[in-house]
Design an enzyme around this catalytic site. Structure first.
Site, mmCIF file in Angstrom:
data_model
loop_
_atom_site.group_PDB
_atom_site.id
_atom_site.type_symbol
_atom_site.label_atom_id
_atom_site.label_comp_id
_atom_site.label_asym_id
_atom_site.label_seq_id
_atom_site.Cartn_x
_atom_site.Cartn_y
_atom_site.Cartn_z
ATOM 1 N N CYS A 1 42.009 34.721 46.485
ATOM 2 C CA CYS A 1 41.164 34.616 45.288
ATOM 3 C C CYS A 1 40.009 33.635 45.451
ATOM 4 C CB CYS A 1 42.002 34.250 44.073
ATOM 5 S SG CYS A 1 43.082 35.604 43.575
ATOM 6 N N HIS B 1 37.512 31.091 38.289
ATOM 7 C CA HIS B 1 38.285 32.283 38.656
ATOM 8 C C HIS B 1 39.173 32.710 37.484
ATOM 9 C CE1 HIS B 1 40.620 35.117 40.819
ATOM 10 N NE2 HIS B 1 41.721 34.397 40.779
ATOM 11 N N ASN C 1 42.642 39.884 36.527
ATOM 12 C CA ASN C 1 42.288 39.149 37.750
ATOM 13 C C ASN C 1 41.770 40.148 38.785
ATOM 14 O OD1 ASN C 1 42.193 37.697 40.120
ATOM 15 N ND2 ASN C 1 44.237 36.808 39.916
HETATM 16 O O1 UT7 Z 1 44.604 34.559 41.347
HETATM 17 C C1 UT7 Z 1 45.631 34.103 42.164
HETATM 18 C C2 UT7 Z 1 46.360 33.052 41.518
HETATM 19 N N1 UT7 Z 1 47.344 33.560 40.588
HETATM 20 C C3 UT7 Z 1 47.584 32.899 39.491
HETATM 21 O O2 UT7 Z 1 46.891 31.939 39.234
HETATM 22 C C4 UT7 Z 1 48.750 33.316 38.630
HETATM 23 C C5 UT7 Z 1 49.457 32.078 38.134
HETATM 24 N N2 UT7 Z 1 50.636 32.337 37.336
HETATM 25 C C6 UT7 Z 1 50.563 32.847 36.089
HETATM 26 O O3 UT7 Z 1 49.501 33.202 35.629
HETATM 27 C C7 UT7 Z 1 51.818 32.894 35.266
HETATM 28 O O4 UT7 Z 1 52.831 32.158 35.930
HETATM 29 C C8 UT7 Z 1 52.328 34.339 34.982
HETATM 30 C C9 UT7 Z 1 51.388 35.033 34.014
HETATM 31 C C10 UT7 Z 1 52.438 35.110 36.267
HETATM 32 C C11 UT7 Z 1 53.702 34.246 34.303
HETATM 33 O O5 UT7 Z 1 53.631 33.446 33.130
HETATM 34 P P1 UT7 Z 1 54.710 32.288 32.877
HETATM 35 O O6 UT7 Z 1 54.371 31.694 31.588
HETATM 36 O O7 UT7 Z 1 54.706 31.392 34.084
HETATM 37 O O8 UT7 Z 1 56.054 33.120 32.760
HETATM 38 P P2 UT7 Z 1 57.387 32.998 33.619
HETATM 39 O O9 UT7 Z 1 57.185 33.562 34.971
HETATM 40 O O10 UT7 Z 1 57.943 31.614 33.498
HETATM 41 O O11 UT7 Z 1 58.318 33.960 32.813
HETATM 42 C C12 UT7 Z 1 58.775 33.637 31.472
HETATM 43 C C13 UT7 Z 1 59.657 34.771 30.995
HETATM 44 C C14 UT7 Z 1 60.722 35.176 31.993
HETATM 45 O O12 UT7 Z 1 61.893 35.547 31.251
HETATM 46 P P3 UT7 Z 1 63.118 34.529 31.074
HETATM 47 O O13 UT7 Z 1 63.576 34.233 32.460
HETATM 48 O O14 UT7 Z 1 62.554 33.350 30.360
HETATM 49 O O15 UT7 Z 1 64.060 35.340 30.260
HETATM 50 C C15 UT7 Z 1 60.158 36.383 32.669
HETATM 51 O O16 UT7 Z 1 61.148 37.241 33.175
HETATM 52 O O17 UT7 Z 1 58.858 35.939 30.787
HETATM 53 C C16 UT7 Z 1 59.411 37.040 31.530
HETATM 54 N N3 UT7 Z 1 58.318 37.901 31.970
HETATM 55 C C17 UT7 Z 1 57.808 38.870 31.197
HETATM 56 N N4 UT7 Z 1 58.097 39.286 29.958
HETATM 57 C C18 UT7 Z 1 57.350 40.295 29.460
HETATM 58 C C19 UT7 Z 1 57.652 37.878 33.144
HETATM 59 N N5 UT7 Z 1 56.702 38.820 33.157
HETATM 60 C C20 UT7 Z 1 56.770 39.447 31.963
HETATM 61 C C21 UT7 Z 1 56.043 40.493 31.385
HETATM 62 N N6 UT7 Z 1 56.375 40.896 30.133
HETATM 63 N N7 UT7 Z 1 55.042 41.122 32.030
#
Ligand code: UT7
Length: 329
Positions: free
Chosen positions: A116, A256, A286
């Site tokens: 990225c 970004h 993204n």
């Molecule tokens: O460009 C390259 C660089 N990339 C980035 O900068 C991405 C950086 N990371 C992020 O943007 C975020 O970490 C994500 C958007 C990928 C995820 O958001 P988060 O707030 O960190 O969520 P999480 O991974 O901690 O997940 C929280 C909960 C989980 O459920 P439990 O374990 O709390 O029951 C996930 O399983 O949300 C669940 N979850 C979803 N629920 C509904 C994960 N993805 C989804 C989804 N829909 N699409």
């Protein structure tokens, strides 16, 4: 003789027609519009459909948009750089194909890949070629067909990425506008947190890698998120300090577009008002190498000569950085 600075003098873009909305994603994986919107800020993203169309298709169209707007003869271009994490093919240069297709027959060309951060690092490279005095027109394209490496059964990644391309032209400037300063960084320890495991030289494609779904992007979202917030804020604060810029001096943050919360956290560390933060993640998600030039396209008519812009990105590798540039038109 006054020092030559490298200025952006034109922009162009291309977005595929197909819009993949949060509502459609709800029918594909276990997710919902509310989760995606609050956690990422994304409402929809573009997807390139059709056979035999890769990132070059996106890049060629973005370049043509720029050439047409600028009324530039492609034969005048000296160098074409294609920043991409999704090249058309593993061996043949995507940039060589793009340059030929747009008629840049006097240019040499190459691809630049740093996930990225590809476009950000490309801005640094393009500027050095201009500042050298040897080249007068460098076309930098950011193009990614992310849908080619996304697993549309994995809700943690398929909601984030989209396809698109943007292009900018760098030319010498004698009034001092353009590229001013940079802080660019990488840390290979980050490779475990965001990657496509197979298809490269470490793990070439095999029946097993396909069966194991190892040709898709995998990321540890939380680790990437934390590192992105910390490192982007850090380099932005430092570039402000070394250039004696305070929040009042800065006209725009061009960050970004990976997650709205990451961009807001960075802007907050810089004490920037929302109005100064370019944002289009809701429309495109993204788009990897295309996010920064797409922002410039979307905000072009609000930009004024002399505006002070801070560009920043964070991506796989890890790789990140900040660039300070003043707008030249
Ligand atoms: O460009 C390259 C660089 N990339 C980035 O900068 C991405 C950086 N990371 C992020 O943007 C975020 O970490 C994500 C958007 C990928 C995820 O958001 P988060 O707030 O960190 O969520 P999480 O991974 O901690 O997940 C929280 C909960 C989980 O459920 P439990 O374990 O709390 O029951 C996930 O399983 O949300 C669940 N979850 C979803 N629920 C509904 C994960 N993805 C989804 C989804 N829909 N699409």
């Amino acid at each position: 003789m006054s020092k030559i600075t490298a200025a952006i003098t034109a922009v162009g873009k291309y977005l595929p027609e197909y819009i993949l909305t949060n509502e459609e994603l709800e029918t594909m994986v276990d997710t919902n519009d509310e989760w995606i919107t609050t956690r990422t800020g994304i409402k929809e993203r573009r997807i390139l459909k059709g056979e035999n169309k890769g990132s070059s298709f996106l890049g060629i169209n973005a370049a043509k948009d720029l050439l047409q707007k600028k009324e530039l003869d492609p034969k005048e271009i000296d160098l074409v750089i294609v920043a991409t994490a999704t090249p058309d093919m593993q061996a043949a240069s995507t940039a060589a194909y793009v340059a030929s297709q747009i008629g840049a027959s006097n240019a040499f060309s190459f691809d630049l890949e740093s996930a990225c951060s590809s476009f950000l690092f490309g801005m640094s490279v393009a500027s050095r070629y201009i500042e050298s005095g040897r080249y007068k027109k460098v076309l930098l394209i950011g193009a990614d067909k992310n849908s080619s490496m996304i697993d549309y059964t994995d809700r943690t990644t398929c909601i984030i990425f989209g396809d698109g391309a943007g292009a900018v032209l760098f030319e010498p400037n004698e009034e001092g506008y353009g590229f001013q300063d940079e802080i660019l960084r990488t840390d290979g320890k980050g490779r475990e947190f965001l990657k496509v495991e197979a298809g490269g030289s470490v793990l070439p494609a095999s029946h097993e890698t396909v069966d194991n779904r190892q040709h898709f992007v995998k990321q540890d979202g939380k680790s990437v998120f934390k590192n992105a917030v910390f490192n982007m804020s850090d380099v932005c604060e430092r570039i402000m300090m070394t250039n004696e810029l305070d929040n009042e001096d800065i006209s725009w943050l061009v960050a970004h577009q990976a997650n709205k919360r990451i961009i807001e956290a960075t802007a907050s560390r810089m004490k920037l008002e929302d109005e100064k933060v370019m944002m289009n993640i809701h429309k495109y998600g993204n788009t990897t190498s295309a996010t920064l030039p797409l922002l410039l396209n979307d905000y072009e008519d609000q930009l004024k000569k002399g505006d002070k812009l801070i560009f920043t990105a964070f991506g796989g590798g890890f790789s990140w950085g900040a660039i300070y540039l003043t707008w030249a038109y």
